[in-house]
Scaffold this active site. Sequence first.
Site, short mmCIF file in Angstrom:
data_model
loop_
_atom_site.label_atom_id
_atom_site.label_comp_id
_atom_site.label_asym_id
_atom_site.label_seq_id
_atom_site.Cartn_x
_atom_site.Cartn_y
_atom_site.Cartn_z
CB CYS A 81 -0.87 0.03 1.41
SG CYS A 81 -2.18 1.27 0.97
CB CYS A 101 -2.06 4.41 3.85
SG CYS A 101 -1.46 2.59 4.49
CE LYS A 146 -8.55 -1.32 3.93
NZ LYS A 146 -6.46 -0.96 4.19
CE LYS A 177 -8.08 -3.98 7.39
NZ LYS A 177 -6.89 -2.76 6.41
C1 PBG Z 1 -3.72 0.22 4.74
C2 PBG Z 1 -4.63 -0.60 5.48
C3 PBG Z 1 -4.79 -0.19 6.54
C4 PBG Z 1 -5.28 -1.28 7.64
C5 PBG Z 1 -4.01 -2.40 7.03
N1 PBG Z 1 -3.74 -1.92 5.62
C6 PBG Z 1 -5.86 0.79 7.00
C7 PBG Z 1 -6.20 1.44 6.49
O1 PBG Z 1 -7.03 1.50 5.29
O2 PBG Z 1 -6.11 2.95 6.35
C8 PBG Z 1 -6.09 -1.41 8.65
C9 PBG Z 1 -5.65 -2.91 10.00
C10 PBG Z 1 -5.42 -2.53 11.26
O3 PBG Z 1 -6.61 -1.90 11.61
O4 PBG Z 1 -5.85 -3.75 12.09
N2 PBG Z 1 -4.24 0.47 3.73
#
Ligand code: PBG
Length: 335
Positions: free
Chosen positions: A116, A118, A193, A253
């Site tokens: 990712c 981010c 997700k 998720k």
């Molecule tokens: C990144 C990502 C996220 C999670 C896993 N990969 C967070 C988001 O989308 O902001 C969340 C995992 C967790 O809360 O344990 N894109």
Amino acid sequence: MDALMNQRRLRGSRWIRDLVREIHLSETRLIQPLFAAEGIRSREAVPGLPGVHRETKDSILTQIDSDLEKGVRKFILFGVPSSKQEDSFSHAFTSSVISGIKERFGSDLFLFVDVCLCSHTSSGHCGVLNEEGDHLENDASVKELARAALEYAEAGADGVAPSDMMDGRVRAIRETLAEADLDRVVLMSYAAKFHSRFYGPFRVAADSAPAKGASPVKLKDRATYQIDPAAPADALASALRDREEGADLLMVKPGLPYLDMLVHLRQALPDAPLAAYEVSGEYAAIEALAEKNLIDAPRAHLECWTALHRAGAGAILTYGARFARDWIKKSEEYT
Ligand code: PBG
């Protein structure tokens, strides 16, 4: 009481319960998330997630050593670089953590790496922002994600797990890996997700809150790329699409609030291996109740994992993987 209507007969002792039980919890079904952060001197506790740290390149090896002793063999790594960009991302830090882990542990473990952007972007968004800062450019993001996945696979990742939610990233990653002769790398897609409020502690650990920092962008949250919790048909279509594009495992998720999605996916794709992520906010909610002495956290986690398996998940990502064997053993002492 009608003898034929007796349901309690099969609940009468732990031995008979053992025989009629359909779910058997085991740490072998769990994946432990790991955070590696660049530029920190020593490891830092993650708020809300007891026993979870942002690790350094070295401390992560000590943590994994102890995890292996607890029977954990599957991991997912989140790399957190110290410098943030809007393009020309560097994957050198995460790649060096991956090669450090694989050099030390080789095939004693299976290492997924989250793919990712981010943790890389100054905006905290999961892809490349347009100039106006009001949306993510799909194709530019996919290109960067495929490049990241390739670097991670070249560094030794056993599996890659794209969590960005751009369209077409599974196909692009599969094709990029195939061209580099990296066909054996497993692709676990964050397929269903959702745009959830349960990611709070993770975003602290991964330094990845959207629209953070001094120059907040127009795009305030992830609603334009993550799935609307009220749109299950979108989640189903996204998962079917990811399977078509070459994903080996499909993930739902968060976990508990989306059990229905696991059931839908299991029905729509009886052959597809499914995973569920007990995300940071779900995990931390149980821990917060336990801190107030209102719940037995280990048994509550076991109950949630049972529910995720029951709904159709074969694999579970959870911050408690490293405690699972002890918790399961302890739970066997109860009557
Ligand atoms: C990144 C990502 C996220 C999670 C896993 N990969 C967070 C988001 O989308 O902001 C969340 C995992 C967790 O809360 O344990 N894109």
